[in-house]
Design a protein around this motif. Structure first.
Motif, PDB file in Angstrom:
ATOM      1  N   GLN A 226       0.817  -1.216   0.000  1.00 58.15           N
ATOM      2  CA  GLN A 226       0.000   0.000   0.000  1.00 58.15           C
ATOM      3  C   GLN A 226       0.855   1.272   0.000  1.00 58.15           C
ATOM      4  O   GLN A 226       0.309   2.376   0.000  1.00 58.15           O
TER       5      GLN A 226
ATOM      6  N   ALA B 135      -6.880   2.276   0.350  1.00 56.93           N
ATOM      7  CA  ALA B 135      -7.534   1.030  -0.043  1.00 56.93           C
ATOM      8  C   ALA B 135      -7.125   0.675  -1.464  1.00 56.93           C
ATOM      9  O   ALA B 135      -5.952   0.768  -1.805  1.00 56.93           O
ATOM     10  N   GLY B 136      -8.103   0.284  -2.291  1.00 57.34           N
ATOM     11  CA  GLY B 136      -7.781  -0.121  -3.649  1.00 57.34           C
ATOM     12  C   GLY B 136      -7.655   1.030  -4.618  1.00 57.34           C
ATOM     13  O   GLY B 136      -7.259   0.847  -5.761  1.00 57.34           O
TER      14      GLY B 136
ATOM     15  N   ASP C  14      -9.510   1.244 -13.057  1.00 58.76           N
ATOM     16  CA  ASP C  14      -8.393   0.741 -12.263  1.00 58.76           C
ATOM     17  C   ASP C  14      -7.090   0.849 -13.031  1.00 58.76           C
ATOM     18  O   ASP C  14      -7.046   0.669 -14.245  1.00 58.76           O
TER      19      ASP C  14
ATOM     20  N   HIS D 208      -9.537  -4.136  -5.718  1.00 54.35           N
ATOM     21  CA  HIS D 208      -8.301  -3.395  -5.483  1.00 54.35           C
ATOM     22  C   HIS D 208      -7.657  -3.114  -6.833  1.00 54.35           C
ATOM     23  O   HIS D 208      -7.477  -4.025  -7.643  1.00 54.35           O
TER      24      HIS D 208
ATOM     25  N   TYR E 149     -17.642  -3.976  -3.752  1.00 56.41           N
ATOM     26  CA  TYR E 149     -16.674  -3.295  -2.894  1.00 56.41           C
ATOM     27  C   TYR E 149     -17.026  -3.419  -1.412  1.00 56.41           C
ATOM     28  O   TYR E 149     -16.199  -3.137  -0.551  1.00 56.41           O
TER      29      TYR E 149
ATOM     30  N   GLU F  54     -13.574  -5.480  -0.638  1.00 55.82           N
ATOM     31  CA  GLU F  54     -12.554  -4.439  -0.603  1.00 55.82           C
ATOM     32  C   GLU F  54     -11.740  -4.563   0.670  1.00 55.82           C
ATOM     33  O   GLU F  54     -12.225  -5.042   1.702  1.00 55.82           O
ATOM     34  N   THR F  55     -10.499  -4.117   0.598  1.00 54.11           N
ATOM     35  CA  THR F  55      -9.623  -4.135   1.764  1.00 54.11           C
ATOM     36  C   THR F  55      -9.113  -2.727   2.015  1.00 54.11           C
ATOM     37  O   THR F  55      -9.177  -1.868   1.133  1.00 54.11           O
TER      38      THR F  55
END
Length: 588
Positions: free
Chosen positions: A121, A181-182, A254, A508, A566, A570-571
């Motif tokens: 990240q 996040a993503g 993305d 992501h 999401y 999602e993370t």
């Protein structure tokens, strides 16, 4: 006519033993859940060790509960087992065997994976070897006057910024930190929360020194320095900022992080850095003060850095205490990270600053703020609720046995009690799994782990002989971790790379375009179908979903391993931090 015994009765072919797919820790009571399209009531099972010796024999299953899912009626029978010694075991039900393990090393590989996820990240001057992507959003990109490489961090705008730049904005170097996040937005709120939990884990987590992969504590501290350096750039000077970038980073297709430097998105020829709003920011400035106060404790081996961290912590607390900035600062858009409170952040900062400088903040001031915190029933620890941490750290200022120490201990237990009432009387469509929350919303896995962390704080406080509430907490802590690692209706671990089944269609950007491995990432996890109603596309897709995992879903507990969702897939960095902290508290 020969009637088969209960143990020999045939077991339906779709019977599943839902368990923690990594295994179990010794010393904790734990449970399994058996699911089947038919009732398993009256059947018995045995648990055997490696020597085929029965350690639990002829356990009779109860009638359990049932819910209506995409596959019709699904019945759950819960089996709770007292702690077992380290070893490998087999559950025998009918003619079927299910294996599990009890080990002190159950989560040993998870700690370094979470640290590596934070490295992935990273934003700024990183490398492919470190972060699985090249350098991105560099300060140099703002200053080299090349329109092809202009999307760096960043140019200063007001909180009321409407996503259009004039080209006349002042420039500021806020390179670094972690993408939230993503997408490639960065927030002081989630970064400071991630730092607080990571530094608490480093300060108090003895297990980190003994990890099988080496000294994971050193790797954690190295990574936290990366986040602290960025946080200092955002709030350490006179002019303070709370967010880098915004909706356009979220809404464009993305791409890899470094693609912004090579091909800036049309909406942002340069990336905006948002000032705090007028009279706003107590929550984020106080939380940042808490992070630097912890850094002053944790980095004692680097005297210069510890001293600078202490100075920043004290200065930020002074700013946060000024009534002219009493209001909390929200993210932009506000519904991304809505945070209506700042009293918890200020109380936590007061306690931690008092620990390093009793002249800057007296312990009397710290307990005054801790006493004033309301009891928010059923709200797990999260970036928006630091009550339990504030009370815990205030209590450290007083010697055991004093009135203040007992008073704050009572408040700790009161903060946890709402979760225990849910655990004692499970309700809802996930009742068989004993979650600490009655309803699944957005980020349910973080909520479960936040509740587990609150319980762990109380249990660790009680010592070697916990009370009845402490024993309930022990079981609940285990239940929440088990749910996250596979003991759930979907037989899925929500931590990427861990367990027999885990998510693969991650929401992501880097994973989507490069198929980058995000091992150690915690997914948002199950939700209620009603949560998805705010997004018609997600809701309509969920109602007709026919993916294998979605078929096990009900209206109250829905999950699908799908990139577009999401909510479930999602993370974020604060998810990872909560997982790391919860594991540190539990693994002794």
């Amino acid at each position: 006519m020969i009637v088969p015994t209960a143990s020999a009765m045939p077991v339906p072919a779709d019977t599943r033993l839902l368990r923690n797919q990594l295994g179990y820790l010794p010393g904790y009571p734990f449970s399994f859940v058996l699911s089947s399209s038919e009732s398993l009531a009256g059947r018995t099972l045995t648990i055997r060790n490696e020597k085929k010796e029965e350690v639990h024999a002829s356990i009779t299953l109860d009638a359990g509960s049932f819910v209506t899912t995409g596959k019709g009626t699904l019945r759950f029978s819960t089996l709770r087992v007292q702690p077992l010694a380290v070893g490998k075991y087999t559950v025998r039900l009918g003619q079927r065997d299910f294996a599990f393990e009890v080990s002190n090393k159950t989560y040993a590989r998870v700690f370094p994976a979470i640290v590596q996820f934070l490295k992935t990240q990273r934003c700024g001057n990183t490398t492919l070897a470190q972060s699985q992507h090249a350098a991105c959003h560099l300060w140099q990109s703002v200053t080299d006057v090349d329109p092809k490489t202009g999307s760096g961090d960043g140019v200063v705008v007001d909180e009321t910024f409407k996503d259009k730049l004039t080209g006349k904005e002042p420039k500021v170097n806020v390179e670094g930190g972690w993408h939230d996040a993503g997408d490639y937005v960065k927030f002081v709120g989630t970064t400071s929360f991630t730092l607080v939990l990571g530094l608490l884990a480093a300060r108090d987590g003895k297990v980190l020194e003994q990890d099988a992969s080496g000294n994971i504590r050193a790797a954690l501290l190295e990574e936290l320095r990366w986040g602290l350096a960025w946080l200092e750039r955002m709030v350490g000077a006179r002019e303070k900022f709370h967010q880098v970038s915004g909706m356009p980073d979220h809404d464009v297709p993305d791409r890899a992080p470094e693609d912004d430097t090579l091909r800036p998105i049309a909406e942002y020829p340069q990336r905006p850095v948002l000032r705090f709003g007028n009279g706003k920011g107590r929550n984020l400035i106080a939380r940042s003060s808490a992070a630097f106060a912890l850094a002053a404790q944790v980095y004692q081996g680097d005297a210069e850095f510890a001293a600078r961290s202490k100075r920043i912590a004290v200065d930020l607390f002074r700013v946060a205490s000024d009534d002219r900035i009493k209001a909390p600062q929200q993210s932009v858009p506000a519904d991304w990270y809505a945070d209506p409170r700042s009293d918890d952040d200020l109380a936590l900062a007061a306690a931690l600053v008092s620990q390093i400088d009793a002249t800057a903040v007296t312990k009397e001031k710290a307990i005054e703020l801790a006493r004033a915190l309301p009891l928010n029933e059923g709200e797990p620890m999260s970036w928006a609720n630091l009550d339990v941490l504030a009370v815990q750290e205030s209590r450290r200022l007083f010697v055991a046995g004093t009135g203040e120490h007992r008073e704050l201990g009572k408040k700790l237990r009161a903060l946890v009690e709402p979760f225990l009432s849910v655990v004692r009387e499970p309700r809802g469509e996930a009742a068989a799994f004993r979650p600490a929350v009655a309803r699944f919303g957005n980020g349910s896995t973080q909520q479960l782990l936040g509740a587990a962390s609150m319980c762990a704080i109380v249990v660790n406080d009680e010592g070697s002989e916990p009370t009845e509430a402490g024993r309930t907490c022990l079981a609940s802590m285990s239940d929440q971790l088990d749910f996250v690692f596979g003991k759930n209706p979907f037989a899925t671990s929500f931590v990427v790379g861990f367990g027999e089944t885990f998510p693969h269609a991650l929401h992501h950007g880097l994973h989507a375009v490069r198929k980058v491995d995000l091992t150690g990432a915690l997914m948002g996890g199950p939700t209620a179908l009603s949560t998805l109603k705010e997004n018609k596309e997600l809701y309509d897709a969920a109602k007709k979903a026919n993916a294998p995992l979605a078929a096990w879903s009900s209206s109250g507990v829905f999950y699908e391993d799908r990139f577009e969702n999401y909510v479930t897939n999602e993370t974020a960095i604060d998810f990872a931090a909560t997982l790391f902290y919860a594991l540190t508290l539990m693994v002794k």
